[in-house]
Enzyme design. Structure first.
Site, short mmCIF file in Angstrom:
data_model
loop_
_atom_site.label_atom_id
_atom_site.label_comp_id
_atom_site.label_asym_id
_atom_site.label_seq_id
_atom_site.Cartn_x
_atom_site.Cartn_y
_atom_site.Cartn_z
N CYS A 125 -5.79 -3.64 64.19
CA CYS A 125 -6.60 -5.21 64.04
C CYS A 125 -6.32 -5.68 65.31
O CYS A 125 -6.02 -5.39 66.55
CB CYS A 125 -6.42 -5.74 62.59
SG CYS A 125 -7.40 -7.13 62.38
N ASP A 194 -0.55 -10.43 57.27
CA ASP A 194 -1.41 -11.72 56.44
C ASP A 194 -0.35 -12.44 55.47
O ASP A 194 -0.54 -13.41 55.24
CB ASP A 194 -2.66 -11.31 55.81
CG ASP A 194 -3.58 -11.19 56.77
OD1 ASP A 194 -3.62 -10.41 57.72
OD2 ASP A 194 -4.56 -12.17 56.96
C1 RUB Z 1 -6.47 -10.18 60.80
C2 RUB Z 1 -5.25 -9.40 60.57
C3 RUB Z 1 -3.96 -9.66 61.26
C4 RUB Z 1 -3.01 -10.71 60.69
C5 RUB Z 1 -2.07 -10.98 61.35
O1 RUB Z 1 -7.41 -9.93 59.86
O2 RUB Z 1 -5.23 -8.63 59.63
O3 RUB Z 1 -3.33 -8.37 61.60
O4 RUB Z 1 -4.13 -11.81 60.29
O5 RUB Z 1 -2.50 -11.74 62.75
P1 RUB Z 1 -8.81 -10.77 59.73
P2 RUB Z 1 -1.70 -13.16 63.37
O6 RUB Z 1 -9.54 -10.39 61.42
O7 RUB Z 1 -9.78 -10.38 58.61
O8 RUB Z 1 -8.55 -12.22 59.82
O9 RUB Z 1 -0.50 -12.27 63.89
O10 RUB Z 1 -2.69 -13.27 64.82
O11 RUB Z 1 -1.51 -14.20 62.65
#
Ligand code: RUB
Length: 308
Positions: A125, A194
């Site tokens: 991701c 998340d």
């Molecule tokens: C984003 C996702 C990321 C986490 C952490 O999912 O799963 O790995 O949110 O991100 P989506 P960060 O694209 O559905 O929002 O480290 O930037 O907080």
């Protein structure tokens, strides 16, 4: 930008990523308070609470959004004037945003110690926390390469590949189903979060648990990069993390399959703590089993026992 606008953009994924949605929600609440010119505390409170509920409902899985929004309302219940309330909300929002940016920098520094010269790293991701770690290690002169999963259906892997390429880090994109095939040649997996539950389970982009399973099988270190506001006080009360399901059209276009075909589109999954080697937070690198202590110690006073 108004809270309504931000909530819409979070829903449509124009604003995405667990930390970013929390910061943008806090900023929207700050602007809403700032824009209020009246003197009626009751009116201001009810406007703010409406926006709070709207923002929290915009995406159900990332606890960062809930924690961030709760923080904005910290110590506001006993205030007696609109001016005081307005100032407090604005100050809280600024503090949350500042702390979250500082946390990202610290995570970058601590996590960078986990990357060695010559490593092959996988990420899934698009996590700003995981990217902060890779950016810092690269800035320190370590040389490594990254495999970025495509991350269907939204293809956040394209964002990650761009982020890493812009930093000069060599990156190879793979489809999600190639994870196990390439895992045997890797040294480290770095992903974001998340939500982290009180038992240490990680809730992150769908497919993360498969990546963790493949890493476990191949004895590749699986490391999570997560600010403490990704830890969920609500799971201490036994609440289950709600896994967001999104529209079928994100997977199949209208008319591609007959109407009797069901489409299931969960966008996050849970990785059990036994597949996680460590979690890099701004208060240190911890085992997943320390999640309960993090919640009580770091978020306890502010979130757990505060009904605001
Ligand atoms: C984003 C996702 C990321 C986490 C952490 O999912 O799963 O790995 O949110 O991100 P989506 P960060 O694209 O559905 O929002 O480290 O930037 O907080």
């Amino acid at each position: 930008m108004s809270a309504d606008d931000v909530a819409e953009r979070i829903k449509s994924m124009e604003i995405r990523g667990a930390a970013e949605i929390a910061r943008r929600a806090a900023q929207a609440l700050k602007e809403e308070a700032e824009a209020y010119q009246g003197k009626d505390l009751k009116e201001l409170r009810s406007r703010m609470e409406r926006s709070r509920d709207l923002l929290i409902a915009s995406r159900p899985t990332a606890i960062s959004l809930w924690n961030g929004v709760q923080y904005v309302f910290k110590d506001t219940s006993k205030l007696t004037s609109a001016e005081e309330y307005r100032a407090k909300v604005m100050d809280n929002a600024d503090t949350f945003i500042r702390r979250s940016r500082n946390a990202l920098r610290t995570i970058g520094k601590l996590g960078a110690n986990r990357i060695r010269d010559g490593d092959k790293v996988m990420t899934h991701c698009n996590s700003k926390a995981a990217i902060a770690v890779m950016a810092e290690a690269w800035a320190q002169g370590k040389r490594f390469e990254v495999f970025a999963t495509e991350s269907r259906p939204w293809r956040q892997g394209v964002l990650t590949a761009n982020d890493l390429a812009n930093l000069g880090i060599p990156v190879t994109m793979i489809v999600d189903s190639a994870v196990r095939y390439v895992m045997k040649d890797l040294d480290l997996v770095l992903v974001g979060a998340d939500t982290i539950a009180s038992n240490g389970a990680l809730i992150n982009k769908i497919g993360t648990s498969q990546v963790a399973l493949a890493a476990h099988e191949a004895r590749v270190t699986f490391t999570v990069c997560a600010e403490t506001f990704k830890f969920s006080p609500r799971t201490i009360y036994g609440e289950m993390v709600k896994i967001e399901e999104r529209d079928a059209t994100e997977i199949v276009k209208a008319g591609e399959v007959p109407p009797q075909v069901k489409v299931f589109n969960p966008v996050f999954d849970a990785t059990p703590p036994e597949y996680i080697d460590s979690i890099v937070t701004e208060i240190g690198v911890i085992p997943p089993y320390a999640a309960y202590q993090v919640i009580v110690k770091e978020l306890g006073q502010e979130f757990m026992f505060n009904e605001e």
